[in-house]
Write a protein that holds these residues in place. Structure first.
Motif, mmCIF file in Angstrom:
data_model
loop_
_atom_site.group_PDB
_atom_site.id
_atom_site.type_symbol
_atom_site.label_atom_id
_atom_site.label_comp_id
_atom_site.label_asym_id
_atom_site.label_seq_id
_atom_site.Cartn_x
_atom_site.Cartn_y
_atom_site.Cartn_z
ATOM 1 N N ASP A 115 0.832 -1.209 0.000
ATOM 2 C CA ASP A 115 0.000 0.000 0.000
ATOM 3 C C ASP A 115 0.864 1.255 0.000
ATOM 4 N N ASN A 116 1.904 1.270 0.821
ATOM 5 C CA ASN A 116 2.779 2.447 0.880
ATOM 6 C C ASN A 116 3.432 2.730 -0.475
ATOM 7 N N LEU A 117 4.018 1.711 -1.062
ATOM 8 C CA LEU A 117 4.710 1.923 -2.335
ATOM 9 C C LEU A 117 3.746 2.250 -3.465
ATOM 10 N N THR A 118 2.561 1.654 -3.428
ATOM 11 C CA THR A 118 1.561 1.964 -4.448
ATOM 12 C C THR A 118 1.128 3.422 -4.353
ATOM 13 N N ARG A 119 0.936 3.915 -3.135
ATOM 14 C CA ARG A 119 0.564 5.329 -2.955
ATOM 15 C C ARG A 119 1.686 6.250 -3.416
ATOM 16 N N PHE A 120 2.928 5.901 -3.095
ATOM 17 C CA PHE A 120 4.058 6.707 -3.567
ATOM 18 C C PHE A 120 4.063 6.754 -5.093
ATOM 19 N N ASP A 121 3.902 5.598 -5.707
ATOM 20 C CA ASP A 121 3.978 5.500 -7.165
ATOM 21 C C ASP A 121 2.837 6.261 -7.842
ATOM 22 N N GLN A 122 1.659 6.142 -7.293
ATOM 23 C CA GLN A 122 0.512 6.856 -7.861
ATOM 24 C C GLN A 122 0.676 8.365 -7.700
ATOM 25 N N PHE A 123 1.232 8.782 -6.579
ATOM 26 C CA PHE A 123 1.447 10.207 -6.356
ATOM 27 C C PHE A 123 2.493 10.753 -7.334
ATOM 28 N N ALA A 124 3.548 9.966 -7.575
ATOM 29 C CA ALA A 124 4.572 10.376 -8.545
ATOM 30 C C ALA A 124 3.962 10.528 -9.937
#
Length: 374
Positions: A115-124
């Motif tokens: 979840d953390n990495l997915t949110r980072f990636d989507q935000f990028a």
């Protein structure tokens, strides 16, 4: 006389309990334990509702445990007894060779990590800016040669592989080999704390700049000053009070940037120094780097030429940012544990050229505050 000897141990024990009870009753209540770096339980709240629900009794137990006279002594005795009886890491901290105190591996929660990495990636992807992820390996992974013979396995390699398959819009900067190889040249990890040392952060700074094809300051550009007496959070959580303190180093490149510390609605604090040496008076000296945890920190260095960097981060970025400050005109450090405003709106109002997600590995499998990243 034989009867007296038979009851003597019980009598001594009763006297001991009576003395401890009197000391507990009449000793001043301590609000904070500097050794354990936490606030202690105060007097229980006695109300009819709390008594009937059992809440008062629970509070009384916590009060007694926290305020018992000689608490630090008993905590230490318990820690060394556990060690002597083969229960290393009873407090989730390993006592290791060379006096290293190292956190045992956290329980692996792939969902939180994903979840953390997915949110980072989507935000990028939403920002449309170049973005990097730096995952700082655990001390146990980097210093595996000092771990006790029997220890749990660390998840760093597995999580790096998992991250490589998850990220689509964010580049993963692999710093494992740089830090592991660096242990042959100096102390990369503190012995009593979970963070990297200043030398370890210099290696991290080199690796990040190299990955971006950018220059970095050489080691001889810094004036290094060492300060003894640093007891980190691992020392505080372990009870191994006999372990000697660390040395904390300040690597000063002679910069005078404008540093602004912002917390919610509080008045911003502005200075021209990256190092807050007043924290040298404390056992935990890590907050000398950017004054510890703040929801938003801005570093403005008009002499730098590297553009503007947004760092979504945890406390591992405190020391690293003192190195990055030489290369970026503006660094915006946002800690999602405390920041509750729109980061997208912040980017719309401030010049940002690239994004860095910087987290310690343990926080990526335990912290869920990335849910506020929007």
């Amino acid at each position: 006389m034989k009867t007296l000897y038979r009851f003597l141990p019980a009598l001594v024990f009763l006297i001991f309990l009576a003395v401890m009870a009197l000391l507990l009753l009449f000793s001043p209540v301590k609000e904070y334990s500097e050794n354990e770096k936490r606030y202690l339980a105060g007097y229980p709240e006695v109300t009819s509702e709390n008594v009937l629900s059992g809440e008062t009794q629970k509070q009384l137990e916590k009060f007694t445990a926290d305020q018992i006279p000689g608490r630090d002594f008993f905590v230490g005795i318990n820690a060394y007894w556990n060690l002597a009886t083969g229960r290393n890491a009873a407090q989730d901290i390993y006592y290791c060779d060379e006096d290293y105190l190292i956190n045992a591996p956290k329980k692996l929660d792939e969902k939180i990590f994903t979840d953390n990495l997915t949110r980072f990636d989507q935000f990028a992807a939403k920002l449309g800016l170049p973005a990097d992820l730096v995952m700082v390996p655990t001390t146990g992974y980097l210093m595996d040669d000092v771990l006790p013979a029997f220890h749990q396995e660390y998840h760093d390699d597995y999580l790096y592989d998992l991250a490589g398959g998850l990220l689509k819009n964010t580049r993963l900067v692999d710093v494992r080999d740089v830090l592991k190889e660096g242990t042959a040249d100096g102390q990369v990890c503190y012995r009593t704390d979970h963070h990297l040392t200043s030398f370890g952060n210099y290696l991290l700074y080199q690796a990040y700049q190299t990955a971006n094809g950018a220059s970095y300051l050489p080691k001889d550009a810094y004036q290094v000053t060492s300060y003894d007496g640093f007891y980190g959070t691992d020392w505080s959580g372990s009870g191994y009070w006999l372990v000697p303190p660390d040395t904390v180093e300040v690597w000063d490149a002679g910069l005078s940037p404008t540093v602004t510390l912002i917390d919610g609605g509080a008045e911003p604090k502005v200075s021209n120094d990256l190092f807050y040496l007043s924290h040298l008076e404390n056992l935990d000296k890590y907050p000398i780097f950017l004054d510890g945890n703040h929801s938003l920190v801005t570093i403005h260095n008009p002499e730098a030429t590297g553009g503007n960097l947004l760092v979504i981060r945890d406390s591992y970025a405190h020391c690293l940012s003192t190195f990055l400050a030489a290369d970026y005109q503006n660094i915006y450090l946002i800690d999602m544990r405390y920041y509750r405003q729109s980061v997208s709106q912040f980017v719309a109002e401030h010049p940002v050229d690239r994004v860095l997600f910087l987290y310690g590995m343990d926080n990526l499998i335990t912290d869920t505050n990335s849910v506020w990243l929007q």
